[in-house]
Structures are given as structure tokens and as C-alpha cells.
Design a protein around this motif. Structure first.
Motif, PDB file in Angstrom:
ATOM      1  N   GLU A  59       0.242  -1.388  -0.498  1.00 42.07           N
ATOM      2  CA  GLU A  59      -0.172  -0.296   0.641  1.00 42.07           C
ATOM      3  C   GLU A  59       1.049   1.355  -0.155  1.00 42.07           C
ATOM      4  O   GLU A  59       0.369   2.437   0.190  1.00 42.07           O
ATOM      5  N   ARG A 112       1.507   1.419  -4.080  1.00 41.66           N
ATOM      6  CA  ARG A 112      -0.232   1.473  -4.670  1.00 41.66           C
ATOM      7  C   ARG A 112      -1.106   1.159  -3.700  1.00 41.66           C
ATOM      8  O   ARG A 112      -1.436   0.444  -3.610  1.00 41.66           O
ATOM      9  N   VAL A 131      -4.582  -1.966  -2.199  1.00 42.38           N
ATOM     10  CA  VAL A 131      -4.659  -3.320  -2.514  1.00 42.38           C
ATOM     11  C   VAL A 131      -6.236  -4.085  -2.499  1.00 42.38           C
ATOM     12  O   VAL A 131      -6.635  -3.634  -1.608  1.00 42.38           O
ATOM     13  N   LEU A 143      -4.376  -5.472  -7.580  1.00 39.36           N
ATOM     14  CA  LEU A 143      -3.581  -4.072  -6.942  1.00 39.36           C
ATOM     15  C   LEU A 143      -3.604  -4.002  -8.835  1.00 39.36           C
ATOM     16  O   LEU A 143      -3.464  -4.150 -10.009  1.00 39.36           O
ATOM     17  N   GLY A 176      -9.991  -1.239  -3.456  1.00 40.73           N
ATOM     18  CA  GLY A 176      -9.140  -1.398  -2.989  1.00 40.73           C
ATOM     19  C   GLY A 176      -9.751  -2.392  -1.241  1.00 40.73           C
ATOM     20  O   GLY A 176     -11.171  -1.632  -1.845  1.00 40.73           O
TER      21      GLY A 176
END
Length: 505
Positions: A87, A90, A93, A103, A229
Motif C-alpha cells: 500500500e 500503490r 490493494v 492491485l 481496494g
């Protein structure tokens, strides 16, 4: 459109267990559930270890294999660290299961899909997880299969212009999670997903199930699952700092009381309670004190302060406390530990036992629980007070050779040497085919007790234990004997002598 990236940490249950135990990850190891292999690493695979293999067969092929217990909670707990690190690279997730996470591909940020996969693989390897593989595709299922097809620490990117269909059609049917559907497809001669895709959609769902029908839709460009996410868990850790540092346990506990109440209240707002907490005490000029405490029900603020006080009592004198942190190790729904209609357990008893546990050590106070087994002794297990048993044998299994109910009320710590004779005074023997040489007539439970006439008896229940060992193992037969005085006993004939294992009320 954003592409999907899947990170697969192969053999994750083994990696998580080795990491938590502090063992090197290159050792041959396997996770066992009910004495059968559930997962294994590459080192064990080289010895021919396979899923479903019995423990003794696995150890015969690889005597040095590390035997690890299955624990889904541990797998998820250790994988949480991977999710947090991903995380940071990016956000958003989507964990699929421990060891597998998806992701949205950050290819634009890193300058390409290969570069993005390399950056994420480097991040995971930095956590000490070497067997990581990356897959990138237009949708989730294809990206997962691409990750499973990638090499060690490599990225497999499926082309976006029609590449997903060609890639999926070439995969074998065993990638389906439905074992029954896989078996049926193979018996029909369909060995790849391409053969499944060529079948009519309505027939696939009726014959092979919903999962196979959904995979067929994905191959035809339909039914793709979006990457959603996760919501990061709230920060439930509560800490309190002391400036200036405090050198009195009473002063520390008094000052930490409000933090303990806030800790419990924060969990209550999420309708959760903490059953296992880690208390960290930072000190000046002395090594920090870190200890994990378990509770048979759940921690209140008073329980937290008690544990903190007991922990401070065991710290080497000479250091002042600068900070105290309460970290929830296990938090569950409060409905799991709600009081019954007539109340719950006695809190004074719980606190007293926890006090003894704090003085003598976590493993010094245990509670008995039942598990599966053939003998009364095998059915007993002891777990530390407050811990939840996770490695017990299943009581629902048949357990051939076990005695029928009711179970004996008292199981002897050490079996007593006993004697069982027939009417002529000769010792009763168990014959090789399971019969007896004569009916039991007299019985003496131990050398210090008088002889009793046998009023009734049942058995034998023969069983050969460890028959695979050199010498053929140990063959025993168990009997239930009732004397004329009304007492009932569980007696065992072991090779050439008798033992008393347990008694009935």
C-alpha cells in the motif's frame, strides 16, 4: 483502461510459519493438517513431497523436513505486513487470500509493466520473501494465472490486445478450483480451458458448476471482476509517553489507566474485544520489555492495568519508563464472547489465574481440553490458560480401535501394573486373532489392591500402534472390567502383561 497486477507469494503457509518461527526459509518444510501435507516449499518438493501425503511418508522421504502446524490466523497475520508495504507503493490493494493480492497496475508511474513488476518484487523480497511472482493482465483471473506462470521474482505480462483469450485457452483445466469439475472434464477428454470455452454456456453451468461457467465467460471476454481496494484497518494501538520518565510501577499504572480505557473504548466502537494484547514498555538504560498476554474471554481496562503492573514487576530495576504501548494481537467480534443468559465466567477467578500465570510463566498454567484419539490419554490435551487451541486432533474422525463411550472419569498419569486371571488362576491372554484364552474371572487393579471377582466385562478392542516401525510396533487390546464391588476399570493387555489405564465412576 487500468490493468490488473497480481502478486503471488508461492507456498505462503510454509513461508509464514518459517518466518514466525525464525527458521531459515531454505530448509525443506511442510505445513501439516491432521497429519497430512497441506503445503510445502520448493526444497521439500525436490524430495518428492506432495499435497495430501501422510506425515510418516513425508518424513521417510525427507527425515530433516521441518514439520509445521497449519494456522490460518498466522498466515493472515504475517501477510498483513506485505499488504502494508504494498500500500505504500500503490494504495488500494485487494487481498484475495493469504499469499495472493491484487492491485491496479502502476505501470505509468514506473515507466512500464516490467519496471512496475520489478519494483513490487523488490519490495516483497525486502521483507525476506524470496519466492514472489508477478502477473499482469486485463482482468483479475487472467492476472492470477499469469502470476502462477511467472518465474521466480519475475513478471509475466499478458498482452492486452486479445492476448488474454489465447493465454487462458492454453491453460490446463486443473487451474479450476472445483476438483469435481476438473475430474469430469478430464474424463471427457478436455484437458485445456480452450475445450471448456468451446462448450455451450448453458450446458457448462448445468454440468460443471458455476465456477467453470464463470471461467468460460472470462475466456470469452465477459464476467471480469474489478479490483476493489481494501479499507486499511484502523490504528488500534494506544500509547502513552511519560515526560519526565517514571521509575515507579504504581505511578506508571496510574498514568496509563486513561490510555487503557481508550484502548478498550476504541475496540468497542467497532463492536470488537481484544483477547490477546502485546504490552510494550520502553525504558531508559534498560532493555525494553515486550510481552504478549492472552485472556480466556476479553481484556477490560482493569485487566490491562493488572498485566502492565505484573510485567513491570518482572523488569530489572534501574530503568525509568518512558512509554507504554497497548497493541491488539487478536481482536474478535464482541458477540463471540458475550455473556450467556445467566451470566459469564467469574472475573475474579480469571484475574487470579492470570496473576499466577504472570508469576510462573505463560506455559506454566494450562487448561485441559478434549481432542481426537484412540486412548483416553491421547484424547487429553493441555493448552496455556487463555490460548485458543489450534492444533487439536479432530474428535469427529472414526479413530478405529478406540473404546466406546462412556469415557472413563479418571485417567491415570502412569498406568498401574495389573493382573487378570481365569477361573483356574492362569493369566488371561489375548490371542493373535483378537480372541481371549479364557473369560476373565478375577482382577487386581494394582499390586496394592485386593483381588476382585469380575462381575462383567467387555472387549477386547485390539489396535496395533506404530506398525510401520521396525519390529512391527506395539499391539495392545483394551477391556472394560466391572468388579463385584461396583468399580469399573479400563484394562489393557500389552504384549504379555496387563495394565490399568483408567477408572469409571
Amino acid at each position: 483502461m487500468s490493468r490488473t497486477l497480481v502478486v503471488w507469494c508461492a507456498d505462503w503457509p510454509v513461508a509464514a510459519a518459517l518466518g514466525e518461527a525464525g527458521l531459515p526459509r531454505h530448509l525443506p518444510a511442510a505445513v501439516f493438517a491432521q497429519n497430512r501435507v497441506q503445503a510445502y516449499n520448493q526444497a521439500a518438493r525436490e524430495f518428492g513431497i506432495k499435497r495430501g501425503m501422510r506425515r510418516r511418508d513425508a518424513q521417510s522421504r525427507c527425515p530433516e523436513i521441518q514439520v509445521l502446524a497449519a494456522d490460518e490466523a498466522r498466515d493472515a497475520r504475517v501477510f498483513e505486513e506485505v499488504l502494508v508495504r504494498l500500500e505504500e507503493l500503490r494504495p488500494g490493494v485487494m487481498p484475495l487470500r493469504p499469499g495472493l493480492v491484487a492491485l491496479r497496475s502502476p505501470a505509468r508511474f514506473y515507466g512500464g509493466e516490467a519496471e512496475a513488476g520489478a519494483a513490487i518484487a523488490e519490495c516483497v523480497v525486502g521483507l525476506g520473501i524470496w519466492d514472489v511472482r508477478i502477473g499482469i493482465a486485463d482482468e483479475l483471473f487472467t492476472a492470477e494465472q499469469a502470476a502462477r506462470s511467472a518465474g521466480l521474482q519475475e513478471t509475466y505480462a499478458v498482452p492486452s490486445d486479445g492476448g488474454s483469450t489465447a493465454f487462458l485457452r492454453a491453460l490446463p483445466v486443473h487451474v479450476l478450483e472445483d476438483a469435481n469439475a476438473v475430474s469430469l472434464l478430464q474424463r471427457l477428454g478436455l484437458t485445456t480451458l480452450g475445450g471448456l470455452a468451446d462448450l455451450p454456456g448453458a450446458d457448462v453451468k448445468a454440468r460443471f458448476g458455476a465456477q467453470a461457467a464463470w471461467v468460460r465467460q472470462v475466456i470469452h471476454g465477459e464476467g471480469a471482476r474489478p479490483v476493489t481496494g481494501r479499507t486499511p484497518p484502523p490504528e488500534l494501538t494506544t500509547e502513552v509517553a511519560f515526560e519526565p520518565p517514571l521509575d515507579s510501577a504504581e505511578a506508571v499504572c496510574f498514568s496509563a489507566r486513561q490510555a487503557a480505557e481508550g484502548f478498550v473504548k476504541g475496540l468497542a466502537t467497532r463492536q470488537e474485544v481484544c483477547t490477546e494484547v502485546r504490552i510494550e514498555v520502553a525504558m531508559e538504560d534498560v532493555t525494553d520489555s515486550v510481552r504478549t498476554w492472552a485472556h480466556p474471554r476479553w481484556f477490560s481496562s482493569v485487566d490491562l492495568i493488572d498485566r502492565l503492573h505484573w510485567q513491570l514487576a518482572g523488569v530489572v530495576a534501574g530503568g525509568a519508563v518512558t512509554e507504554v504501548r497497548f497493541v491488539p494481537e487478536v481482536a474478535v467480534s464482541e458477540a463471540v464472547h458475550a455473556d450467556g443468559l445467566w451470566g459469564g465466567t467469574n472475573e475474579r477467578v480469571d484475574r487470579g489465574i492470570a496473576r499466577v500465570q504472570g508469576l510462573l510463566g505463560h506455559e506454566a498454567v494450562v487448561a485441559p481440553v478434549l481432542q481426537g484419539g484412540r486412548t483416553p490419554r491421547d484424547r487429553q490435551a493441555y493448552v496455556p490458560w487463555g490460548d485458543r487451541p489450534s492444533t487439536l486432533r479432530d474428535r469427529a474422525l472414526p479413530w478405529p480401535g478406540s473404546i466406546p463411550p462412556p469415557a472413563p472419569a479418571r485417567v491415570l498419569a502412569e498406568p498401574w501394573p495389573a493382573e487378570v486371571c481365569d477361573q483356574a488362576g492362569r493369566q488371561v491372554l489375548v490371542l493373535p486373532r483378537g480372541g481371549v484364552s479364557a473369560d476373565p474371572a478375577r482382577y487386581r487393579p494394582s499390586a496394592g489392591q485386593p483381588w476382585q471377582r469380575v462381575a462383567s466385562w467387555a472387549g477386547p478392542w485390539p489396535v496395533t500402534e506404530a506398525w510401520w516401525e521396525p519390529g512391527g510396533g506395539r499391539r495392545v487390546a483394551r477391556f472394560q472390567l466391572v468388579g463385584v464391588d461396583g468399580r469399573a476399570w479400563l484394562a489393557t493387555f500389552d504384549t504379555d502383561h496387563w495394565l490399568t489405564e483408567a477408572s469409571y465412576d
